[in-house]
Enzyme design. Structure first.
Site, PDB file in Angstrom:
ATOM      1  N   LYS A 196       0.829  -1.214   0.000  1.00 38.79           N
ATOM      2  CA  LYS A 196       0.000   0.000   0.000  1.00 38.79           C
ATOM      3  C   LYS A 196       0.867   1.268   0.000  1.00 38.79           C
ATOM      4  CE  LYS A 196      -3.009   3.114   0.560  1.00 38.79           C
ATOM      5  NZ  LYS A 196      -4.377   3.374   0.733  1.00 38.79           N
ATOM      6  N   CYS A 235      -3.477  10.889   1.596  1.00 39.26           N
ATOM      7  CA  CYS A 235      -2.825   9.606   1.324  1.00 39.26           C
ATOM      8  C   CYS A 235      -1.478   9.807   0.666  1.00 39.26           C
ATOM      9  CB  CYS A 235      -3.723   8.781   0.422  1.00 39.26           C
ATOM     10  SG  CYS A 235      -5.391   8.708   1.055  1.00 39.26           S
TER      11      CYS A 235
HETATM   12  N1  SAJ Z   1      -2.183  14.758  -8.891  1.00 40.95           N
HETATM   13  C1  SAJ Z   1      -1.378  15.488  -9.745  1.00 40.95           C
HETATM   14  N2  SAJ Z   1      -1.057  14.965 -10.972  1.00 40.95           N
HETATM   15  C2  SAJ Z   1      -1.516  13.738 -11.379  1.00 40.95           C
HETATM   16  C3  SAJ Z   1      -2.330  12.985 -10.496  1.00 40.95           C
HETATM   17  C4  SAJ Z   1      -2.652  13.520  -9.256  1.00 40.95           C
HETATM   18  O1  SAJ Z   1      -0.952  16.615  -9.427  1.00 40.95           O
HETATM   19  O2  SAJ Z   1      -1.200  13.345 -12.501  1.00 40.95           O
HETATM   20  C5  SAJ Z   1      -2.523  15.301  -7.546  1.00 40.95           C
HETATM   21  C6  SAJ Z   1      -4.022  15.499  -7.340  1.00 40.95           C
HETATM   22  O3  SAJ Z   1      -4.459  16.716  -7.847  1.00 40.95           O
HETATM   23  C7  SAJ Z   1      -4.109  15.417  -5.825  1.00 40.95           C
HETATM   24  C8  SAJ Z   1      -3.031  14.397  -5.463  1.00 40.95           C
HETATM   25  O4  SAJ Z   1      -2.159  14.344  -6.577  1.00 40.95           O
HETATM   26  O5  SAJ Z   1      -3.785  16.647  -5.219  1.00 40.95           O
HETATM   27  C9  SAJ Z   1      -3.549  13.012  -5.143  1.00 40.95           C
HETATM   28  O6  SAJ Z   1      -4.632  12.659  -5.984  1.00 40.95           O
HETATM   29  P1  SAJ Z   1      -4.872  11.190  -6.573  1.00 40.95           P
HETATM   30  O7  SAJ Z   1      -6.105  11.231  -7.385  1.00 40.95           O
HETATM   31  O8  SAJ Z   1      -3.648  10.717  -7.277  1.00 40.95           O
HETATM   32  O9  SAJ Z   1      -4.999  10.277  -5.295  1.00 40.95           O
HETATM   33  P2  SAJ Z   1      -5.902  10.235  -3.939  1.00 40.95           P
HETATM   34  O10 SAJ Z   1      -5.054  10.767  -2.827  1.00 40.95           O
HETATM   35  O11 SAJ Z   1      -7.233  10.858  -4.141  1.00 40.95           O
HETATM   36  O12 SAJ Z   1      -6.081   8.653  -3.772  1.00 40.95           O
HETATM   37  C10 SAJ Z   1      -4.929   7.844  -3.672  1.00 40.95           C
HETATM   38  C11 SAJ Z   1      -5.084   6.659  -4.620  1.00 40.95           C
HETATM   39  N3  SAJ Z   1      -3.810   5.996  -4.807  1.00 40.95           N
HETATM   40  C12 SAJ Z   1      -3.300   5.767  -6.029  1.00 40.95           C
HETATM   41  O13 SAJ Z   1      -3.818   6.126  -7.059  1.00 40.95           O
HETATM   42  C13 SAJ Z   1      -1.991   5.019  -6.067  1.00 40.95           C
HETATM   43  C14 SAJ Z   1      -6.134   5.697  -4.090  1.00 40.95           C
HETATM   44  O14 SAJ Z   1      -6.182   4.518  -4.857  1.00 40.95           O
HETATM   45  C15 SAJ Z   1      -5.832   5.334  -2.636  1.00 40.95           C
HETATM   46  O15 SAJ Z   1      -6.860   4.534  -2.089  1.00 40.95           O
HETATM   47  C16 SAJ Z   1      -5.780   6.593  -1.816  1.00 40.95           C
HETATM   48  O16 SAJ Z   1      -4.740   7.427  -2.354  1.00 40.95           O
HETATM   49  C17 SAJ Z   1      -5.492   6.209  -0.371  1.00 40.95           C
HETATM   50  O17 SAJ Z   1      -6.416   6.255   0.465  1.00 40.95           O
HETATM   51  O18 SAJ Z   1      -4.376   5.822  -0.080  1.00 40.95           O
END
Ligand code: SAJ
Length: 416
Positions: free
Chosen positions: A214, A268
């Site tokens: 994880k 996360c």
């Molecule tokens: N972000 C970027 N660029 C990208 C992708 C995301 O700047 O290309 C930013 C987003 O705007 C945001 C942050 O990253 O601020 C995180 O967003 P996210 O959509 O990547 O992830 P979370 O935090 O909403 O959810 C993540 C997920 N993990 C992964 O995709 C590996 C989810 O599957 C997990 O369950 C969750 O963390 C968790 O609870 O750990």
């Protein structure tokens, strides 16, 4: 004979626990949801919800009406316990396991032979075994798997949640599950429970491996976002358009650069990498560097806005979006809030904040005189500078004519 696990107690009714409780109830389990917040408990018992997540309100309402889901502030005896409480970090990036310990101790008091305890919260490596030891301290007359292996009376496993806010109900059922047992029997019992409502694969491993899996998933994403964010700074320096660079590079069959943005938020991806760094500080220079790159991005964006604002005697700056990512109401660790905070404390002029998913400003901005929450039309009408911080759907629909003559800083590449 295998235990049946028909009654389940879910500890922690947040973004993961409440959807989990509602899905279990909809699949016929008798579910008690437990939360320390009495207001949350009262709301759920009325069939209402305290978080915004598609279809969750309908599911909770139906489950409560049918008597399959109840909420309380203390656990009661059940066949299985699923713990989904926050595991944040404290100021020096050390994991804070106090909510988990409290939850484990409250569960310990009602455990009986044959019960199953599963932790869904994200954990530093070794924590599932530590939970087994905490339970044993409270209940010395029962046998636990960290000490008694397959002879244990109570099974303890870790199955980290992997759901994406905005798609939680779908992903809880559809995603593959990594299920790690303190002993092989613990994993087997946990799989028996998950197979009753998960359509994805259930992948069996040890608790320690599941913990690192994880953390690795979220660190992988953090490192890759950091690369995109670093590239965007390089492009700012060289006067190039980062979105063009990323789009063109991604035509290579083996390149897939993520999206740069204002920084990394949420509870996360901005947190979990620190748990790996904490367990192996001398072996994680890349993961640490990625955290620092992503954490530095809001200040970089704010500096660009402040430089643009310096050209106006009394700039009106529209900041579009406050949540940590698109189309959700979650403001936790949001880089957008940090950017608005820097503009409010270091700049001049008026800051017009638009956040379609919340009705009021967060506390840290509420008392700042120059910051006001306004609607999108008002902000676009009045602004000299428009800063796009979150790629919410209503912002995508803004016609280019409405931005004419304004300085536009689009941190998400929404209007490119
Ligand atoms: N972000 C970027 N660029 C990208 C992708 C995301 O700047 O290309 C930013 C987003 O705007 C945001 C942050 O990253 O601020 C995180 O967003 P996210 O959509 O990547 O992830 P979370 O935090 O909403 O959810 C993540 C997920 N993990 C992964 O995709 C590996 C989810 O599957 C997990 O369950 C969750 O963390 C968790 O609870 O750990």
């Amino acid at each position: 004979m295998k235990p049946k696990h028909d009654t389940v107690c879910v500890i922690g009714l947040g973004y993961v626990g409440l959807p989990m409780a509602a899905i279990l109830a909809s699949r016929g389990f008798d579910v008690l949801g437990v939360d320390v917040n009495a207001e949350t408990v009262a709301l759920i018992n009325q069939g209402k919800v305290h978080i915004v997540e598609p279809d969750l309100d309908i599911l909770v309402n139906g489950a409560v009406a049918r008597g399959k889901l109840k909420a309380a502030t203390k656990p009661e005896p059940a066949d299985a316990f699923i713990i989904a409480v926050p595991t944040p970090f404290v100021d020096d990036h050390k994991p804070d396991l106090s909510y988990l310990k409290e939850a484990a101790e409250s569960v310990a008091g009602v455990l009986k032979e044959g019960d199953l305890v599963i932790i869904e919260s994200t954990l530093p490596v070794g924590t599932t075994e530590a939970v087994s030891a905490w339970l044993a301290e409270v209940r010395p007359e029962l046998r636990f798997p960290h000490r008694d292996g397959s002879e244990a009376d109570v099974q303890v496993a870790h199955s980290p949640e992997r759901v994406l806010p905005g798609r939680i109900l779908m992903e809880l059922v559809g995603n593959d599950r990594v299920i790690g047992g303190v002993s092989p029997l613990c994993a087997e019992r946990a799989v028996d429970l998950y197979r009753r409502f998960v359509n994805g694969e259930c992948l069996i491993t040890t608790a320690r491996t599941a913990e690192l899996v994880k953390l690795a998933e979220n660190s992988y994403r953090d490192v890759n976002i950091a690369f995109a964010n670093e590239l965007s700074r390089v492009c700012d320096r060289l006067g190039l358009n980062v979105w063009d660079v990323v789009a063109l590079a991604n035509h290579h069959p083996r390149v897939d650069i993520l999206k740069p943005g204002p920084g990394v938020g949420g509870h996360c991806i901005a947190v979990d990498p620190w748990f790996i760094i904490d367990s192996a500080p001398d072996d994680t220079p890349l993961i640490r560097a990625a955290r620092n790159v992503n954490d530095a991005k809001p200040a970089h964006v704010a500096a660009r806005v402040l430089a643009a604002a310096a050209e106006f005697p009394n700039p009106r700056i529209a900041c579009l979006g406050l949540s940590y990512k698109a189309d959700i109401d979650d403001l936790r660790e949001s880089p957008a809030i940090e950017i608005v905070r820097i503009l409010a404390t270091q700049g001049k002029g008026d800051i017009l904040v638009v956040e379609p998913h919340t009705s009021h400003l967060p506390e840290c901005l509420d008392s700042v005189e120059r910051v006001a929450a306004v609607d999108l039309d008002h902000a676009l009408e009045a602004a000299d500078i428009v800063v796009l911080l979150v790629d919410h759907k209503p912002f995508k629909a803004v016609a280019p004519e409405r931005l004419k003559g304004k300085v536009v800083i689009d941190t998400r590449g929404l209007w490119r």
